[in-house]
Design a protein around this motif. Structure first.
Motif, PDB file in Angstrom:
ATOM      1  N   MET A 241       0.750  -1.164  -0.321  1.00 28.71           N
ATOM      2  CA  MET A 241      -0.025   0.176   0.653  1.00 28.71           C
ATOM      3  C   MET A 241       1.233   1.040   0.170  1.00 28.71           C
ATOM      4  SD  MET A 241      -2.930  -0.347   2.965  1.00 28.71           S
ATOM      5  CE  MET A 241      -4.088   0.364   2.469  1.00 28.71           C
ATOM      6  N   MET A 242       2.416   0.936  -0.685  1.00 33.78           N
ATOM      7  CA  MET A 242       3.142   2.500   0.190  1.00 33.78           C
ATOM      8  C   MET A 242       2.995   2.373  -1.767  1.00 33.78           C
ATOM      9  SD  MET A 242       2.999   2.987   2.548  1.00 33.78           S
ATOM     10  CE  MET A 242       4.623   4.300   3.143  1.00 33.78           C
ATOM     11  N   THR A 243       2.680   2.989  -2.682  1.00 33.31           N
ATOM     12  CA  THR A 243       2.878   2.560  -3.778  1.00 33.31           C
ATOM     13  C   THR A 243       1.975   3.874  -4.174  1.00 33.31           C
ATOM     14  OG1 THR A 243       0.824   1.461  -4.815  1.00 33.31           O
ATOM     15  CG2 THR A 243       2.401   0.509  -4.387  1.00 33.31           C
ATOM     16  N   THR A 244       2.099   3.759  -5.583  1.00 35.11           N
ATOM     17  CA  THR A 244       1.348   6.086  -6.342  1.00 35.11           C
ATOM     18  C   THR A 244       0.355   5.713  -6.562  1.00 35.11           C
ATOM     19  OG1 THR A 244       1.673   4.518  -8.801  1.00 35.11           O
ATOM     20  CG2 THR A 244       3.654   5.558  -8.010  1.00 35.11           C
ATOM     21  N   ASP A 245      -0.554   4.602  -5.839  1.00 32.94           N
ATOM     22  CA  ASP A 245      -1.600   5.341  -5.917  1.00 32.94           C
ATOM     23  C   ASP A 245      -2.360   5.225  -4.350  1.00 32.94           C
ATOM     24  OD1 ASP A 245      -3.078   3.781  -8.166  1.00 32.94           O
ATOM     25  OD2 ASP A 245      -2.605   1.875  -7.180  1.00 32.94           O
ATOM     26  N   TYR A 246      -1.739   5.607  -3.422  1.00 34.72           N
ATOM     27  CA  TYR A 246      -2.194   6.056  -2.059  1.00 34.72           C
ATOM     28  C   TYR A 246      -1.501   7.460  -1.573  1.00 34.72           C
ATOM     29  CZ  TYR A 246      -3.303   1.269  -1.642  1.00 34.72           C
ATOM     30  OH  TYR A 246      -4.850   0.228  -2.128  1.00 34.72           O
ATOM     31  N   VAL A 247      -1.980   7.678  -0.630  1.00 37.27           N
ATOM     32  CA  VAL A 247      -1.595   9.008  -0.161  1.00 37.27           C
ATOM     33  C   VAL A 247      -1.519   8.560   1.418  1.00 37.27           C
ATOM     34  CG1 VAL A 247      -1.614  11.655   0.260  1.00 37.27           C
ATOM     35  CG2 VAL A 247      -2.070  10.950  -1.939  1.00 37.27           C
ATOM     36  N   TRP A 248      -0.317   8.924   2.328  1.00 36.65           N
ATOM     37  CA  TRP A 248      -0.381   8.607   3.264  1.00 36.65           C
ATOM     38  C   TRP A 248      -0.244  10.546   4.365  1.00 36.65           C
ATOM     39  CZ3 TRP A 248      -1.681   4.287   4.535  1.00 36.65           C
ATOM     40  CH2 TRP A 248      -1.721   3.473   4.269  1.00 36.65           C
ATOM     41  N   LYS A 429       6.569   8.697  -7.078  1.00 41.49           N
ATOM     42  CA  LYS A 429       6.312  10.289  -8.440  1.00 41.49           C
ATOM     43  C   LYS A 429       6.246  12.147  -7.710  1.00 41.49           C
ATOM     44  CE  LYS A 429       4.045   7.012 -11.184  1.00 41.49           C
ATOM     45  NZ  LYS A 429       2.896   6.951 -12.231  1.00 41.49           N
ATOM     46  N   THR A 430       6.395  12.795  -8.349  1.00 43.21           N
ATOM     47  CA  THR A 430       6.587  14.325  -7.260  1.00 43.21           C
ATOM     48  C   THR A 430       4.779  14.425  -8.355  1.00 43.21           C
ATOM     49  OG1 THR A 430       7.012  15.174 -10.157  1.00 43.21           O
ATOM     50  CG2 THR A 430       8.552  14.343  -7.427  1.00 43.21           C
ATOM     51  N   GLU A 431       4.229  14.300  -9.247  1.00 40.48           N
ATOM     52  CA  GLU A 431       2.647  14.667  -9.412  1.00 40.48           C
ATOM     53  C   GLU A 431       1.491  14.566  -8.963  1.00 40.48           C
ATOM     54  OE1 GLU A 431       4.497  12.969 -11.255  1.00 40.48           O
ATOM     55  OE2 GLU A 431       5.317  13.583 -12.829  1.00 40.48           O
ATOM     56  N   ARG A 432       0.943  14.921  -8.943  1.00 39.08           N
ATOM     57  CA  ARG A 432      -0.471  14.898  -7.178  1.00 39.08           C
ATOM     58  C   ARG A 432      -1.569  13.733  -7.899  1.00 39.08           C
ATOM     59  NH1 ARG A 432      -5.897  14.727  -6.280  1.00 39.08           N
ATOM     60  NH2 ARG A 432      -6.273  15.153  -8.218  1.00 39.08           N
ATOM     61  N   PRO A 433      -1.167  13.060  -6.463  1.00 40.61           N
ATOM     62  CA  PRO A 433      -1.748  11.704  -6.500  1.00 40.61           C
ATOM     63  C   PRO A 433      -3.287  11.526  -6.421  1.00 40.61           C
ATOM     64  CG  PRO A 433      -0.451  11.435  -5.005  1.00 40.61           C
ATOM     65  CD  PRO A 433      -0.111  12.995  -5.420  1.00 40.61           C
ATOM     66  N   ARG A 434      -4.098  10.609  -7.716  1.00 43.58           N
ATOM     67  CA  ARG A 434      -5.900  11.090  -8.111  1.00 43.58           C
ATOM     68  C   ARG A 434      -6.279  11.224  -6.293  1.00 43.58           C
ATOM     69  NH1 ARG A 434      -6.059   7.229 -11.353  1.00 43.58           N
ATOM     70  NH2 ARG A 434      -6.895   5.387  -9.990  1.00 43.58           N
ATOM     71  N   GLY A 435      -5.305  10.201  -5.500  1.00 44.02           N
ATOM     72  CA  GLY A 435      -6.511  10.456  -4.283  1.00 44.02           C
ATOM     73  C   GLY A 435      -7.790   9.537  -3.847  1.00 44.02           C
ATOM     74  N   TRP A 436      -7.959   8.774  -5.203  1.00 44.30           N
ATOM     75  CA  TRP A 436      -8.960   7.500  -5.140  1.00 44.30           C
ATOM     76  C   TRP A 436      -9.196   6.603  -6.706  1.00 44.30           C
ATOM     77  CZ3 TRP A 436     -11.720   7.128  -9.479  1.00 44.30           C
ATOM     78  CH2 TRP A 436     -12.087   8.604  -9.826  1.00 44.30           C
ATOM     79  N   VAL A 437      -9.303   4.904  -5.778  1.00 45.99           N
ATOM     80  CA  VAL A 437      -9.336   4.005  -6.857  1.00 45.99           C
ATOM     81  C   VAL A 437     -10.944   3.536  -6.888  1.00 45.99           C
ATOM     82  CG1 VAL A 437      -8.387   2.158  -7.901  1.00 45.99           C
ATOM     83  CG2 VAL A 437      -6.716   4.319  -6.826  1.00 45.99           C
ATOM     84  N   ILE A 438     -11.343   3.438  -7.323  1.00 40.55           N
ATOM     85  CA  ILE A 438     -13.065   2.866  -7.338  1.00 40.55           C
ATOM     86  C   ILE A 438     -13.130   1.545  -7.285  1.00 40.55           C
ATOM     87  CG2 ILE A 438     -15.023   3.110  -8.310  1.00 40.55           C
ATOM     88  CD1 ILE A 438     -15.302   5.863  -8.589  1.00 40.55           C
TER      89      ILE A 438
END
Length: 895
Positions: A241-248, A429-438
Motif C-alpha cells: 500500500m506504499m505505492t503511487t495509488d496511495y497518499v499517507w 512521483k511528484t505529480e499530485r496523486p489522484r487520491g482514489w481508486v474505485i
C-alpha cells in the motif's frame, strides 16, 4: 506589678501588629506522565533540567526551592487516578501533565474539586478546552488547530474523500471529529473512519488496512499515538500500500516518533518514503542547545514540558510575592482525607495571565486556556531524510515561509505566491496523486445496465452476453478520455422479457449493489436525491404521440388565417393605396394617364400586383415612392404571417384527434399509454394527477402502434407519453403517427454513480469533450439515424386566427404616411391653382385649363370642377404656362 504591666503592654502591641507570612522553603509541584513513552522520556529529562534551572535562578522564587514530585502513570487511567490522590496529599500547588488525553479527562475532574491547576504539555484532545474543565491548562497546541492545518492540506490538493484511521480513545476520536468538521467546511468529507484499539497490534492494523482496500478513497489520515517501531507502516508495506495509488498523511505523532530515532535507526525510515506529516512549529530554532537539552529523543513535547515547569514557577513566584500563603484545607471524602488548595482560584488567575519567553517562544494562554498557537510545519520523507516543504498557520495558510515571516511580509505587500515545495509521494512521483481508486483488476467496477425488451438500440445484451447500444458506445468513448485505467464489468439488470424499473436500478447504485449505472437513464428529481449523475449526453423530454390522417383540407381553408375584419381592412387598404398612388402619380407619370377605363384598370392592377411581382408601372413622384416603401413593408409582414398561419392550420388539420398538447390530453380523461419502466408514469400520476387507472403500460413499439390504432374506445389509448428519443425511433418507419405539441418536460440522459463519486465529475468532463469534438453526434447518427433522422419538432397547436389588433400599428403607420403624402400633394396643387387664378385675373388673355369649359362654369360647383380639371392636367404643361406668363410679364415691363 510593674513586670505584669509591661507584659500586658507587649501582648497588646503584638495583638495589634499585622502578621507577616513567612516565605516557604520549598513548594511541591506534581508531574504525572508515562516514563517509558516517547513523549515521557523526553519530558522527564526536560522537566528535571527545568527544575534545576529554576532553583539556580536567583531572579525567581527568591530562595524558595521547587520540588518536582513525579509519578509514572503508564498511560493507565486507574493508576493515574490513584497517583493523583496520593500526590494531592503532599500539598502540590499544580500538577504538570498528564500527557494522555484520556488520563487528562479523569484528572481534570479531580482538579476541579481540589482547585489545583492541571498544566499539560501533551494532551491535545480539543474537548479538554471546554468549560467543563476550568482548571485545565494546555502548554501545547490543541488538535482543533492541528486538524485545521490537515484540512487545509487536503483542500490544497483537491481531495474530496479521505479515510481516517485513529486510536479508539478520547485523543483519537475527538481529534478525528474535529478534522471531520474542518474538512466539511472545505466541501470535502471523511468517507470512512476506521478505529484501532488503544493497545493495537500488527493483526489489528492488518485487519483495518485490508478492510480499507476495497473502499474508493486512497488518501489516508493517520492519527495515532507515537509508534517507535512504525508498526503501522510495516503492515502497509507488506500489503503493498506504499505505492503511487496511495497518499499517507500523518498528524504530529510521526514527527514526535522520528525525534526519538538515533542515527543507527535511519535505515528504518525507508518504509515511510513519500509520507507527508505535520509537526508543531516553534518560532525559535534549536534553542535547547544552550540549556543542556541536546540529546537524542528530545522532541517538541519535551520543549513544551520544559516551558511548563517555568510557567508554573513564574506563577508560584507571583503568588508568593503577593503575600499569599500556600495553605490547604483538609476535607473528608470517601477516598480519605483530601486537601483543597485555599488559594487555588487566585493561583488560577495568575496562571491565566502568564506571559514570558520560553524555549518554544512566547508562553501565554488564550481564552480557552490553550497555548496561543504558532502553526505547523509540513514535512515529507524523501530518501531517508525529513524535508520541510512548507508551513501553515491560521493567518498565513499554507506557505513555504514560516508564519512569523509571512505575517511580516504581508505588511510589506510582498507575499510569495508559492504554497508548498514539491512533494515526493509514495512510489517516487511528484505529480499530485489522484487520491482514489474505485476499481482495479481484482475488483472491477460493477456497472449496472438495463436489460431491455424493447428499443434495444439504446442498450441490449446479445446472445453471446456482449453488451452494445447507443448508451454503451457513449460510455466506452467517454472512458477513452479518462487519463487512467478504469477496469469495469457490465451487470445486466432485468430479465429481458420486459423493461426493468429504472428507479430500482438507480436504488441499486445507492445501496452499493452497483458502483454505477449506464443506459438510457433519465435525470429526474427523485433520482438525483440519492445518486450523482454525469453531464447529460442526450437531451430529452416527455412528448405526446397521436395518430394522424392524410385527408385533404377543407375547400375554403385558405381564408382561415385572417378574421373577417382583417380581410375587410386589408382589401380596403389595397383600394386606398391604389387611389393615393394614382393621385400622386397622375400629373407626372404617363403610365397613370389616358382614358378613364384604362386608368381604373391601372389603379387596381397596380395595387394588387404588389403582392406577387414587380409592377409594370413605375412610381415617379417622391411622395409616391415614399408611400410605396411603407406599403411594401406592410405587405411583407402581412404575407409572412399569413403563410405561417396557413401552414400551421393545414398541418394541424391532419390530426385525427382533438389533442393538441398535454393540457388537452389530461382534460380528455382518456386512456394514456406509457413505456414500462419509464419515469413518465410517476410524472403523470404524481405531478399532473392523471388517474392511475387511465395509465396503460406498454412494452414495445408494436404495442404502441396497436394501442394507438385501436383508439381509446376500443381498448387502446388516445395518445402515448414517452421520452423524445424513444418516440423518434418509433416514428422512423411509421407515417401514421406524429408528435403533437412541444416537449412538456426538459430532461436528459446521464450515467448514475454513488453520491460524491469522483467518477461523475471525471466522466462529465469526458462527455463534454465528446460533444465538442463531434463524436457524440457520430454515435447518435450511427445508432439512431440509419435511415435518416426524423424531425424532433412537435406539431404546433392550431393557432388562433390573425386578428386586426395584431397589425393595427402597421396599418396606422401606413395610413399616416399615405395621408401625409396626400395632404402635401393637395397643398402643393392648391397653391398652383391659386397662382393660376391670379394670373388669369391679371391677364385675361392667358391660356386656361381646359380652355373650352373654364368660362362656362360658375359658382362653387364651377370652382370645384375647374379645380378637378386643373388637377387632371399634366404638371409639365402647367409649369410651361407659368413660365410663358412670367416671360410676357417681364417683356411688358421692359417696354
Amino acid at each position: 506589678m510593674e513586670f505584669t504591666a509591661r507584659l500586658l503592654l507587649l501582648l497588646s502591641l503584638l495583638s495589634n501588629t499585622p502578621a507577616y507570612s513567612k516565605r516557604p522553603d520549598f513548594v511541591n509541584v506534581g508531574a504525572l506522565f508515562s516514563f517509558d513513552s516517547v513523549i515521557g522520556k523526553a519530558a522527564k529529562v526536560a522537566m528535571e533540567t527545568a527544575v534545576i534551572d529554576v532553583n539556580k535562578d536567583s531572579r525567581i522564587l527568591n530562595g524558595t526551592q521547587m520540588r518536582l514530585i513525579m509519578d509514572d502513570t503508564n498511560c493507565s487511567v486507574f493508576k493515574s487516578s490513584i497517583g493523583a490522590f496520593q500526590m494531592l496529599e503532599r500539598d502540590v500547588v499544580a500538577i504538570i501533565g498528564p500527557q494522555s488525553s484520556t488520563v487528562a479527562h479523569m484528572i481534570s475532574q479531580i482538579a476541579n474539586g481540589v482547585q489545583v491547576p492541571i498544566v499539560s504539555y501533551a494532551a491535545t484532545d480539543p474537548t479538554l478546552s471546554s468549560l467543563q474543565f476550568p482548571y485545565f491548562f494546555r502548554t501545547t497546541q490543541s488538535d482543533s488547530y492541528q486538524m485545521a492545518a490537515m484540512a487545509n492540506l487536503i483542500d490544497f490538493y483537491g481531495w474530496k474523500e479521505v479515510i481516517a484511521i485513529y486510536t479508539d480513545d478520547e485523543y483519537g476520536r475527538n481529534g478525528i471529529f474535529s478534522l471531520d468538521d474542518e474538512v466539511e467546511k472545505r466541501k470535502s468529507k471523511i468517507s470512512y473512519k476506521l478505529a484501532l484499539p488503544t493497545d493495537y497490534n500488527l493483526d489489528d492494523i492488518n485487519n483495518v488496512l485490508n478492510g480499507s482496500i476495497p473502499l474508493g478513497p486512497r488518501v489516508y489520515i493517520i492519527h495515532i499515538n507515537p509508534d517507535p517501531a512504525l508498526k503501522f507502516f510495516q503492515v502497509a508495506n507488506k500489503l503493498n500500500m506504499m505505492t503511487t495509488d496511495y497518499v499517507w498523511l500523518t498528524t504530529d505523532w510521526l514527527c514526535t516518533t522520528l525525534s526519538s530515532f538515533t542515527p543507527k535507526d535511519q535505515s528504518f525510515l525507508r518504509i515511510i518514503e513519500g509520507v507527508v506529516g505535520i509537526c508543531q512549529h516553534t518560532p525559535q530554532a534549536s534553542p535547547y542547545k544552550n540549556f543542556g537539552l541536546n540529546f537524542y529523543g528530545l522532541n517538541v513535547y519535551g520543549l513544551y514540558a520544559y516551558d511548563t515547569v517555568w510557567a508554573v514557577a513564574h506563577t508560584i513566584d507571583t503568588f508568593i510575592n503577593q503575600e499569599n500563603n500556600l495553605t490547604f484545607t483538609i476535607v473528608g471524602s470517601q477516598f480519605g482525607k483530601l486537601k483543597i488548595f485555599d488559594g487555588g482560584k487566585h493561583f488560577l488567575k495568575i496562571l491565566s495571565d502568564t506571559n514570558f519567553n520560553g524555549l518554544t517562544g512566547p508562553i501565554h494562554f488564550d481564552g480557552d486556556r490553550n497555548l496561543v498557537p504558532y502553526g505547523y510545519k509540513i514535512f515529507n520523507m524523501v530518501k531517508l531524510a525529513v524535508h520541510n516543504v512548507g508551513y501553515w498557520s491560521n493567518h498565513s495558510g499554507l506557505s513555504v515561509k514560516p508564519p512569523e515571516f509571512v505575517k511580516v511580509a504581508k505588511t510589506s505587500s510582498s507575499v510569495s505566491n508559492d504554497k508548498l515545495d514539491v512533494i515526493t509521494w509514495p512510489g517516487g512521483k511528484t505529480e499530485r496523486p489522484r487520491g482514489w481508486v474505485i476499481g482495479d483488476t481484482e475488483r472491477p467496477l460493477r456497472i449496472g445496465i438495463p436489460k431491455r425488451a424493447s428499443f434495444v438500440k439504446f442498450v441490449t445484451e446479445l446472445s453471446n452476453h456482449t453488451i452494445e447500444g447507443y448508451c454503451i458506445d457513449v460510455f466506452k468513448e467517454a472512458l477513452k478520455l479518462v487519463p487512467y485505467e478504469l477496469p469495469y464489468r457490465f451487470v445486466p439488470f432485468g430479465d429481458g422479457l420486459s423493461n426493468p424499473s429504472y428507479d430500482d436500478l438507480v436504488k441499486f447504485v445507492k445501496d452499493d449493489v452497483f458502483d454505477g449505472a449506464v443506459g438510457d437513464i433519465a435525470i429526474v428529481t427523485n433520482r438525483t436525491r440519492i445518486v450523482d449523475y454525469t453531464q447529460p449526453y442526450a437531451t430529452t423530454g416527455l412528448v405526446i404521440v397521436v395518430p394522424i390522417n392524410n385527408s385533404k383540407a377543407s375547400t375554403w381553408v385558405f381564408l382561415r388565417p385572417f378574421t373577417i375584419e382583417m380581410w375587410v381592412v386589408t382589401a380596403a387598404a389595397f383600394v386606398l393605396i391604389a387611389i393615393v398612388i394614382w393621385l400622386l402619380e397622375h400629373r407626372v407619370n404617363d403610365d397613370f394617364r389616358g382614358p378613364l377605363k384604362r386608368q381604373l384598370i391601372t389603379i387596381f392592377l397596380f395595387s394588387f400586383s404588389t403582392l406577387f411581382k414587380r409592377n409594370q408601372e413605375d412610381t415617379v413622384s417622391p411622395l409616391g415612392r415614399l408611400v410605396m416603401v411603407v406599403w411594401l413593408f406592410l405587405l411583407m409582414v402581412i404575407t409572412s404571417s399569413y403563410t405561417a398561419s396557413l401552414t400551421s392550420i393545414l398541418t394541424v388539420e391532419q390530426l385525427s384527434s382533438p389533442i393538441t398538447g398535454i393540457d388537452s390530453l389530461v382534460a380528455t380523461r382518456l386512456p394514456i399509454g406509457y413505456q414500462v419502466g419509464s419515469f413518465a408514469y410517476t410524472y403523470l400520476a404524481e405531478s399532473l394527477f392523471v388517474p392511475r387507472s387511465s395509465l396503460i403500460p406498454l412494452g414495445s413499439p408494436d404495442e404502441y402502434e396497436k394501442a394507438l390504432r385501436l383508439g381509446p374506445h376500443n381498448g387502446g389509448v388516445a395518445a402515448i407519453v414517452d421520452e423524445l428519443p424513444y418516440v423518434e425511433l418509433f416514428l422512423l418507419d411509421r407515417d401514421d403517427f406524429a408528435i403533437v405539441g412541444q416537449p412538456f418536460t426538459r430532461s436528459g440522459w446521464g450515467f448514475a454513480f454513488k453520491r460524491d463519486s469522483p467518477l461523475a465529475t471525471t466522466l462529465s468532463l469526458s462527455i463534454m469533450q465528446l460533444s465538442e469534438n463531434g463524436k457524440l453526434q457520430e454515435i447518435h447518427d450511427k445508432w439512431l439515424c440509419e435511415r435518416g433522422c426524423s424531425s424532433s419538432a412537435g406539431l404546433e397547436n392550431e393557432p388562433n386566427q390573425l386578428q386586426m389588433s395584431s397589425f393595427y400599428g402597421l396599418y396606422m403607420i401606413c395610413g399616416i404616411f399615405s395621408l401625409s403624402a396626400f395632404v402635401l400633394f393637395l397643398l402643393q396643387t392648391v397653391r398652383q391653382y391659386i397662382y393660376y387664378k391670379q394670373q388669369q385675373m391679371l391677364d385675361p388673355s392667358s391660356p386656361s385649363f381646359p380652355a373650352s369649359s373654364s368660362s362656362s362654369r360658375r359658382g362653387c360647383y364651377g370652382v370645384l370642377f375647374n379645380f378637378c380639371d386643373f388637377i387632371d392636367e399634366k404638371e409639365e404643361a402647367i409649369k410651361n404656362m407659368f413660365k410663358k406668363d412670367d416671360d410676357n410679364h417681364q417683356g411688358s415691363q421692359a417696354v
